[in-house]
Design a protein around this motif. Structure first.
Motif, PDB file in Angstrom:
ATOM      1  N   LEU A   1     -63.490  -8.766  16.478  1.00  0.00           N
ATOM      2  CA  LEU A   1     -62.279  -8.613  17.271  1.00  0.00           C
ATOM      3  C   LEU A   1     -61.101  -8.931  16.368  1.00  0.00           C
ATOM      4  O   LEU A   1     -60.831 -10.087  16.052  1.00  0.00           O
ATOM      5  CB  LEU A   1     -62.336  -9.542  18.484  1.00  0.00           C
ATOM      6  CG  LEU A   1     -63.604  -9.379  19.343  1.00  0.00           C
ATOM      7  CD1 LEU A   1     -63.629 -10.388  20.474  1.00  0.00           C
ATOM      8  CD2 LEU A   1     -63.712  -7.949  19.873  1.00  0.00           C
ATOM      9  N   GLN A   2     -60.407  -7.890  15.942  1.00  0.00           N
ATOM     10  CA  GLN A   2     -59.377  -7.998  14.924  1.00  0.00           C
ATOM     11  C   GLN A   2     -58.039  -8.474  15.506  1.00  0.00           C
ATOM     12  O   GLN A   2     -57.686  -8.123  16.641  1.00  0.00           O
ATOM     13  CB  GLN A   2     -59.172  -6.641  14.236  1.00  0.00           C
ATOM     14  CG  GLN A   2     -60.425  -6.047  13.625  1.00  0.00           C
ATOM     15  CD  GLN A   2     -60.820  -6.741  12.336  1.00  0.00           C
ATOM     16  OE1 GLN A   2     -60.035  -7.485  11.760  1.00  0.00           O
ATOM     17  NE2 GLN A   2     -62.028  -6.485  11.855  1.00  0.00           N
ATOM     18  N   PRO A   3     -57.279  -9.266  14.733  1.00  0.00           N
ATOM     19  CA  PRO A   3     -55.990  -9.765  15.227  1.00  0.00           C
ATOM     20  C   PRO A   3     -54.886  -8.715  15.227  1.00  0.00           C
ATOM     21  O   PRO A   3     -53.800  -8.972  15.731  1.00  0.00           O
ATOM     22  CB  PRO A   3     -55.667 -10.900  14.246  1.00  0.00           C
ATOM     23  CG  PRO A   3     -56.371 -10.530  12.979  1.00  0.00           C
ATOM     24  CD  PRO A   3     -57.633  -9.841  13.417  1.00  0.00           C
ATOM     25  N   LYS A   4     -55.158  -7.534  14.657  1.00  0.00           N
ATOM     26  CA  LYS A   4     -54.174  -6.458  14.628  1.00  0.00           C
ATOM     27  C   LYS A   4     -54.581  -5.383  15.632  1.00  0.00           C
ATOM     28  O   LYS A   4     -55.742  -4.974  15.683  1.00  0.00           O
ATOM     29  CB  LYS A   4     -54.083  -5.852  13.226  1.00  0.00           C
ATOM     30  CG  LYS A   4     -53.067  -4.745  13.096  1.00  0.00           C
ATOM     31  CD  LYS A   4     -53.018  -4.196  11.668  1.00  0.00           C
ATOM     32  CE  LYS A   4     -52.010  -3.075  11.534  1.00  0.00           C
ATOM     33  NZ  LYS A   4     -51.956  -2.531  10.159  1.00  0.00           N
ATOM     34  N   VAL A   5     -53.640  -4.926  16.447  1.00  0.00           N
ATOM     35  CA  VAL A   5     -53.940  -3.915  17.464  1.00  0.00           C
ATOM     36  C   VAL A   5     -54.233  -2.574  16.808  1.00  0.00           C
ATOM     37  O   VAL A   5     -53.461  -2.116  15.955  1.00  0.00           O
ATOM     38  CB  VAL A   5     -52.763  -3.773  18.453  1.00  0.00           C
ATOM     39  CG1 VAL A   5     -53.051  -2.663  19.466  1.00  0.00           C
ATOM     40  CG2 VAL A   5     -52.500  -5.092  19.165  1.00  0.00           C
ATOM     41  N   THR A   6     -55.350  -1.949  17.187  1.00  0.00           N
ATOM     42  CA  THR A   6     -55.715  -0.628  16.670  1.00  0.00           C
ATOM     43  C   THR A   6     -56.108   0.275  17.833  1.00  0.00           C
ATOM     44  O   THR A   6     -56.443  -0.200  18.924  1.00  0.00           O
ATOM     45  CB  THR A   6     -56.893  -0.721  15.678  1.00  0.00           C
ATOM     46  OG1 THR A   6     -58.016  -1.334  16.326  1.00  0.00           O
ATOM     47  CG2 THR A   6     -56.500  -1.532  14.457  1.00  0.00           C
TER      48      THR A   6
END
Length: 461
Positions: free
Chosen positions: A327-332
């Motif tokens: 779960l990445q901290p940057k929105v994609t």
């Protein structure tokens, strides 16, 4: 000629301004970084004297407690919140079970928990009420046939008889809430042979080594390390009560491990140079920690669900019977999330944004897990890895949803998602208990847990 009264005295506006500025300068000087660090060092010395007197391991009540314990002698961490002991809102937290302490207590016949509180208070509510509640509830849960073990003990100089009685009346409901989690009772009971009883120690206490022998109970020694300061910030003569509490306001990124590793250097540096030095030391520490990640952690009683940071999950095995979700901290964009049949990188954002995004992402993530299980053509145990930036928030939320949908009551993977008719708040709390017991330092935010509850309880039945 009589002296003028105070009402007849007239000060110029400039004089008032100078007076206020002088008071502000005195306050800032008293609350300097140097004074804070020296106060922490002073209080840490008291914590060491308590350890010498009672000969039991020092446990830090996070986050404040770790400032006062040299990592070389730290016996562990606990997570008792003062908010759980605030007057009128007392509770036994299912999010912060602290069951891992039972093993330490059993091995050493007790422990010493270190905490502090800010100016004016005698001791933090975590030590005066949250821990006494925990001890009494655990005694009732582990020794139901021993009523003499069930009494609530609180410090009479801090907790009134009325408040003590009100808390006592709530204890049966707290025990029922703990029982609803369906934790492995026998495993927990095997750790301790006697009831738990809190004992309170402050800088005003008499530390007599002979008092370290206890026969009828395991002592849970609640140590407030800071001496009480009454009055304004400048009344302590440079000493700051509870300097390790609320450090975000002055710390410049400094952490307890970095402080202890560089204590002499920090204490010998001038106030004006400290911010720059702290930033340099913190930067060096971050570089080192990036290459020494603690590794993935298994959620018991399962043998297949692992949780960790994003760096922990890099390079892991992605065999056909495994799947990993980061779960990445940057929105994609959602269309880019699935990078292979066994790996998904979901860009949800960080902090509150990530917690809110998790609710919308969970259907996609759970479908990915279900598809991964269907593809497996081997009977060997499957491996599910969930990771986020900290390994303690969003990943915990996703892991909790997976525990509820894909694991039975014994921690075994089930083929396909379990029926959701039995998923209610009590069921979710019981699965969260697995995580809290396996990884006591995790701290999922309320927003994250609300997203999981909304997803699980809002699914079609």
């Amino acid at each position: 000629m009589p002296f003028p009264t105070s009402s007849e005295l007239i000060f110029s506006e400039q004089a008032n301004h100078n007076f206020s500025r002088t008071l502000g300068d005195l306050k800032r000087s008293a609350l300097s970084i140097q004074n804070r660090l020296r106060s922490i060092e002073h209080d840490a010395a008291f914590a060491q004297r308590v350890a010498d007197a009672y000969n039991r391991p020092l446990i830090a009540n996070e986050r404040c407690g770790s400032w006062y314990i040299d990592p070389k002698i730290k016996g562990g961490s606990a997570y008792f919140k003062s908010t759980d002991g605030h007057t009128g809102v007392w509770k036994f937290s299912s999010r912060r079970l602290n069951m891992h302490l039972l093993e330490t207590i059993g091995q050493h016949d007790g422990c010493i928990i270190i905490d502090s509180t800010r100016r004016g208070k005698r001791m933090p509510d975590a030590l005066s009420k949250t821990i006494p509640i925990w001890c009494s509830v655990l005694n009732r849960y582990l020794f139901p046939a021993e009523p003499s073990y069930h009494e609530l003990y609180t410090p009479p100089q801090v907790v009134s008889k009325s408040e003590h009685a009100q808390i006592s009346a709530l204890l049966p409901s707290f025990v029922l809430a703990l029982q609803s989690l369906k934790l492995p009772l026998e495993n927990l009971r095997n750790h301790i042979s006697k009831p738990l009883r809190p004992i309170w120690v402050t800088p005003e206490s008499d530390l007599t080594p002979s008092s370290a022998i206890f026969g009828d109970f395991h002592p849970f020694i609640c140590c407030t390390v800071s001496r009480r300061v009454v009055g304004g910030e400048v009344s302590g003569g440079g000493y700051i009560q509870g300097a390790g509490d609320d450090t975000e306001n002055w710390v410049h990124g400094l952490t307890p491990p970095v402080f202890w590793a560089n204590k002499e250097h920090l204490l010998s540096t001038s106030e004006s140079d400290l911010p720059e030095l702290i930033e340099e030391l913190v930067s060096q520490s971050l570089c080192m920690s990036a290459t020494t990640a603690p590794g993935l952690r298994l959620v018991l009683p399962t043998s297949a669900l692992f949780v960790g940071t994003i760096s922990d999950s890099l390079g892991m095995d992605t065999a056909p019977n495994a799947c990993s979700i980061t779960l990445q901290p940057k929105v994609t964009d959602q269309s880019t999330w699935q990078t292979s049949p066994t790996r998904m990188e979901a860009g949800l954002g960080s902090s509150k944004l990530g917690s809110r995004s998790l609710r919308l992402a969970l259907p996609v993530l759970m479908t990915f897990v279900a598809d991964s299980m269907k593809r497996s053509k081997t009977a060997s145990p499957k491996r599910i890895v969930i990771a986020c930036e900290s390994g303690k928030d969003l990943a915990i939320g996703a892991a909790l949803a997976i525990l509820c949908l894909f694991f039975d009551g014994q921690g075994s993977l089930v083929e396909g998602q379990e029926g959701t008719a039995s998923i209610d708040k009590a069921f979710i709390r019981s699965r969260l208990g697995w995580i809290s017991t396996s990884m006591p330092d995790t701290n999922p935010s309320r927003a994250t847990l609300q997203s999981v509850n909304s997803f699980l309880m809002g699914r079609p039945r």
